[in-house]
Design a protein around this motif. Structure first.
Motif, PDB file in Angstrom:
ATOM      1  N   GLU A  52      -0.697 -25.850  26.974  1.00 25.49           N
ATOM      2  CA  GLU A  52      -1.479 -24.763  26.416  1.00 25.49           C
ATOM      3  C   GLU A  52      -1.767 -23.698  27.469  1.00 25.49           C
ATOM      4  O   GLU A  52      -1.729 -23.975  28.660  1.00 25.49           O
ATOM      5  N   ARG A  82      -6.993 -18.127  13.190  1.00 32.03           N
ATOM      6  CA  ARG A  82      -7.202 -19.475  13.736  1.00 32.03           C
ATOM      7  C   ARG A  82      -6.239 -20.462  13.088  1.00 32.03           C
ATOM      8  O   ARG A  82      -6.174 -20.585  11.870  1.00 32.03           O
ATOM      9  N   GLY A  83      -5.450 -21.168  13.918  1.00 27.79           N
ATOM     10  CA  GLY A  83      -4.515 -22.175  13.436  1.00 27.79           C
ATOM     11  C   GLY A  83      -3.168 -21.649  12.976  1.00 27.79           C
ATOM     12  O   GLY A  83      -2.297 -22.423  12.601  1.00 27.79           O
ATOM     13  N   LYS A 100      -4.268 -22.349  18.890  1.00 25.32           N
ATOM     14  CA  LYS A 100      -4.946 -23.644  18.804  1.00 25.32           C
ATOM     15  C   LYS A 100      -6.449 -23.481  18.610  1.00 25.32           C
ATOM     16  O   LYS A 100      -7.034 -24.062  17.706  1.00 25.32           O
ATOM     17  N   THR A 101      -7.062 -22.695  19.459  1.00 22.86           N
ATOM     18  CA  THR A 101      -8.512 -22.525  19.420  1.00 22.86           C
ATOM     19  C   THR A 101      -8.864 -21.073  19.697  1.00 22.86           C
ATOM     20  O   THR A 101      -8.271 -20.450  20.570  1.00 22.86           O
ATOM     21  N   ASP A 161      -0.984 -23.003  22.037  1.00 25.04           N
ATOM     22  CA  ASP A 161      -0.313 -24.260  22.339  1.00 25.04           C
ATOM     23  C   ASP A 161       1.001 -24.331  21.585  1.00 25.04           C
ATOM     24  O   ASP A 161       1.194 -23.610  20.594  1.00 25.04           O
ATOM     25  N   LYS A 216       3.784 -26.623  19.377  1.00 19.74           N
ATOM     26  CA  LYS A 216       3.690 -27.759  18.464  1.00 19.74           C
ATOM     27  C   LYS A 216       4.534 -28.934  18.905  1.00 19.74           C
ATOM     28  O   LYS A 216       4.224 -30.057  18.585  1.00 19.74           O
TER      29      LYS A 216
END
Length: 120
Positions: free
Chosen positions: A2, A25-26, A75-76, A111, A113
């Motif tokens: 990440e 987000r995501g 990721k965040t 990040d 996958k």
């Protein structure tokens, strides 16, 4: 692997910034960039630059790897309150109303996958 990018003391209220950040987000990085490009808010421009910075940080961390092959995703994303500039606005009968000009701190983590975790 990440990568992190931070934006400190952005002169936008945290509430307005969270509206934009919640959209990405995501999501995959390519989709997140297109969402931010077509979002009609001033905060989207700053988050887009921050996301591009996080992608570049990931590329420098992973020499020779390409973000398209590794399916990079957001990721965040965290938005925290920053410092407040306190100002006074003239009010009736000689009073002064306090104005709080808010700012925020944004932390974005990207990040890939297909990370393989090896257990020894």
């Amino acid at each position: 692997m990440e990568a992190v990018a931070k934006l400190n003391n952005c002169p936008t209220s945290p509430r307005k910034m969270r509206l934009v950040v919640d959209l990405i987000r995501g999501e995959r990085v390519e989709k997140a960039l297109s969402i931010l490009k077509f979002t009609n808010k001033e905060a989207a421009i700053k988050v887009e630059k921050l996301l591009l910075s996080a992608i570049k940080n990931w590329e420098t961390k992973n020499e020779g790897a390409r973000p398209e092959e590794n399916q990079l995703f957001v990721k965040t994303v965290m938005v925290d309150g920053g410092r407040q500039l306190k100002r006074l606005r003239p009010a009736p009968q000689g009073r002064g109303y306090r104005i709080r000009k808010r700012s925020n701190h944004v932390t974005l983590i990207v990040d890939s996958k297909n990370t393989e975790t090896t257990q020894n």
